[in-house]
Design a protein around this motif. Structure first.
Motif, PDB file in Angstrom:
ATOM      1  N   ILE A  70       0.850  -1.186   0.000  1.00 54.81           N
ATOM      2  CA  ILE A  70       0.000   0.000   0.000  1.00 54.81           C
ATOM      3  C   ILE A  70       0.888   1.239   0.000  1.00 54.81           C
ATOM      4  O   ILE A  70       1.816   1.355   0.817  1.00 54.81           O
ATOM      5  CB  ILE A  70      -0.935   0.023   1.220  1.00 54.81           C
ATOM      6  CG1 ILE A  70      -1.966  -1.105   1.123  1.00 54.81           C
ATOM      7  CG2 ILE A  70      -1.645   1.372   1.340  1.00 54.81           C
ATOM      8  CD1 ILE A  70      -2.903  -1.190   2.314  1.00 54.81           C
ATOM      9  N   ILE A  71       0.625   2.157  -0.916  1.00 53.25           N
ATOM     10  CA  ILE A  71       1.331   3.432  -0.997  1.00 53.25           C
ATOM     11  C   ILE A  71       0.390   4.485  -0.421  1.00 53.25           C
ATOM     12  O   ILE A  71      -0.747   4.615  -0.891  1.00 53.25           O
ATOM     13  CB  ILE A  71       1.696   3.805  -2.450  1.00 53.25           C
ATOM     14  CG1 ILE A  71       2.220   2.564  -3.213  1.00 53.25           C
ATOM     15  CG2 ILE A  71       2.690   4.941  -2.474  1.00 53.25           C
ATOM     16  CD1 ILE A  71       3.452   1.943  -2.613  1.00 53.25           C
ATOM     17  N   ILE A 124      -6.609   8.589   3.730  1.00 51.84           N
ATOM     18  CA  ILE A 124      -7.461   8.386   2.547  1.00 51.84           C
ATOM     19  C   ILE A 124      -7.779   6.910   2.366  1.00 51.84           C
ATOM     20  O   ILE A 124      -8.930   6.530   2.090  1.00 51.84           O
ATOM     21  CB  ILE A 124      -6.783   8.968   1.291  1.00 51.84           C
ATOM     22  CG1 ILE A 124      -6.510  10.468   1.488  1.00 51.84           C
ATOM     23  CG2 ILE A 124      -7.651   8.747   0.057  1.00 51.84           C
ATOM     24  CD1 ILE A 124      -5.753  11.110   0.358  1.00 51.84           C
ATOM     25  N   VAL A 125      -6.771   6.068   2.513  1.00 49.48           N
ATOM     26  CA  VAL A 125      -6.989   4.621   2.402  1.00 49.48           C
ATOM     27  C   VAL A 125      -7.966   4.153   3.479  1.00 49.48           C
ATOM     28  O   VAL A 125      -8.892   3.368   3.210  1.00 49.48           O
ATOM     29  CB  VAL A 125      -5.653   3.863   2.514  1.00 49.48           C
ATOM     30  CG1 VAL A 125      -5.897   2.348   2.558  1.00 49.48           C
ATOM     31  CG2 VAL A 125      -4.732   4.229   1.348  1.00 49.48           C
ATOM     32  N   ILE A 153      -0.558  -0.387  -4.576  1.00 51.68           N
ATOM     33  CA  ILE A 153      -1.897   0.135  -4.782  1.00 51.68           C
ATOM     34  C   ILE A 153      -2.118   1.324  -3.853  1.00 51.68           C
ATOM     35  O   ILE A 153      -1.392   1.522  -2.880  1.00 51.68           O
ATOM     36  CB  ILE A 153      -2.972  -0.934  -4.508  1.00 51.68           C
ATOM     37  CG1 ILE A 153      -2.924  -1.372  -3.033  1.00 51.68           C
ATOM     38  CG2 ILE A 153      -2.793  -2.126  -5.442  1.00 51.68           C
ATOM     39  CD1 ILE A 153      -4.049  -2.317  -2.632  1.00 51.68           C
ATOM     40  N   SER A 154      -3.137   2.114  -4.160  1.00 48.18           N
ATOM     41  CA  SER A 154      -3.473   3.232  -3.275  1.00 48.18           C
ATOM     42  C   SER A 154      -4.885   3.714  -3.592  1.00 48.18           C
ATOM     43  O   SER A 154      -5.546   3.216  -4.510  1.00 48.18           O
ATOM     44  CB  SER A 154      -2.483   4.387  -3.434  1.00 48.18           C
ATOM     45  OG  SER A 154      -2.661   5.329  -2.388  1.00 48.18           O
ATOM     46  N   SER A 193      -5.975  -3.703   7.487  1.00 51.13           N
ATOM     47  CA  SER A 193      -5.349  -4.654   8.411  1.00 51.13           C
ATOM     48  C   SER A 193      -3.836  -4.518   8.449  1.00 51.13           C
ATOM     49  O   SER A 193      -3.179  -5.143   9.296  1.00 51.13           O
ATOM     50  CB  SER A 193      -5.725  -6.084   8.016  1.00 51.13           C
ATOM     51  OG  SER A 193      -5.290  -6.356   6.686  1.00 51.13           O
ATOM     52  N   CYS A 194      -3.265  -3.727   7.537  1.00 53.90           N
ATOM     53  CA  CYS A 194      -1.815  -3.541   7.524  1.00 53.90           C
ATOM     54  C   CYS A 194      -1.497  -2.074   7.247  1.00 53.90           C
ATOM     55  O   CYS A 194      -2.347  -1.319   6.768  1.00 53.90           O
ATOM     56  CB  CYS A 194      -1.150  -4.433   6.470  1.00 53.90           C
ATOM     57  SG  CYS A 194      -1.698  -4.089   4.783  1.00 53.90           S
TER      58      CYS A 194
END
Length: 311
Positions: free
Chosen positions: A193-194, A202-203, A239-240, A216-217
């Protein structure tokens, strides 16, 4: 020496009356009289003869008016241009907001006004810090990513930004949107994840709104500029979640792909924030109105990204 003393001196000199000078300066006549006496005391010279015909300037007053008049007028004009500029060229505007949003949308939208003489100084940073600076008078206009709700600050909704879960084009073949729709975040397990910040603002919003759970991470890469986040995703780094306005070109060129198409994308309202009463300023009013008008096309662009990604 206080400039107010010289300002009152010039008003009396030019009107020939302590009473008229008081009216011109919007202060009381005794205040003007006191200021002239203080000035006379400082320079050690009599400036006016008080007569039934009014205030008659002495030779010392004539010399002082000649030597200071143009300079005091220039100082007052400089202040007035900042308080109440007549056109775009008379005052530099301080604009601040998220680096990616200002760079991608706001500055290109203001290009026409810049061509017409608008002078800008642009700052970047987190909304809370920028609002503190706005309250302190360091900025004139701030694009806030959350409603300010602060005393002395007025906010106007600018636009709703839509968020997309995206990955590099090659990943879409291995993790199709249908798989994410059925399995949820489990389908993305193991993919870096970026993110924009360590707390994944945002994520996390996307995960909670769409998947009804927290990530979860943590992020494998954290970079405080969404343009850099997008560039890392496009290059295959992971991904982001990014705003649709930011990735419209990359989606159109199929350099990235949406990994999920929920029925309703998560939204966030952006606001234009100014200090109370500041919008009467000609320069600020022009920029404020122009950005609100331009934001309509940004919303239309987001809607276009939404329809294109569903094809």
């Amino acid at each position: 020496m206080e400039l107010a003393l010289l300002r009152s001196f010039l008003a009396v000199y030019r009107t020939g009356s302590f009473t008229k000078a008081a009216g011109l300066l919007a202060i009381s006549q005794p205040t003007v009289t006191c200021q002239i006496r203080n000035l006379e005391k400082e320079i050690g010279q009599l400036l006016f003869l008080r007569t039934s015909r009014g205030a008659i300037p002495t030779e010392a007053a004539e010399e002082l008016a000649e030597e200071t008049g143009a300079h005091i007028d220039a100082l007052e004009a400089a202040v007035l241009r900042r308080q109440d500029p007549l056109d775009l060229t008379e005052r530099t505007l301080s604009l601040a907001g998220p680096a990616d949003l200002v760079s991608t949308l706001l500055l290109p939208a203001l290009a026409g006004l810049i061509h017409d003489g608008l002078r800008l100084r642009v700052g970047f940073g987190p909304t809370d810090d920028l609002l503190d600076d706005l309250s302190a008078g360091l900025h004139d206009l701030v694009v806030a990513t959350a409603q300010p709700r602060r005393h002395g600050i007025v906010e106007t909704p600018l636009m709703d930004e839509e968020f997309l879960l995206v990955g590099p084009a090659a990943l879409a073949g291995r993790v199709p949107p249908e798989q994410v729709a059925s399995a949820g975040p489990a389908a993305l397990k193991g993919i870096p994840i970026i993110a924009y910040a360590d707390n994944l603002p945002i994520v996390r919003r996307y995960w909670q709104t769409v998947f009804a759970e927290r990530p979860s991470c943590g992020a494998q890469v954290v970079v405080p500029d969404l343009r850099a986040v997008l560039a890392t995703v496009k290059a295959g780094g992971g991904i982001s979640v990014v705003p649709s306005y930011l990735c419209a070109g990359e989606l159109a060129r199929e350099e990235i792909r949406p990994l999920h198409e929920p029925a309703a994308r998560p939204l966030n309202t952006l606001y234009l924030a100014t200090r109370t009463g500041a919008s009467a300023n000609v320069v600020l009013s022009a920029v404020h109105s122009h950005l609100l008008a331009e934001a309509k096309s940004w919303s239309a662009m987001s809607a276009g990204v939404h329809s294109d990604s569903q094809r």
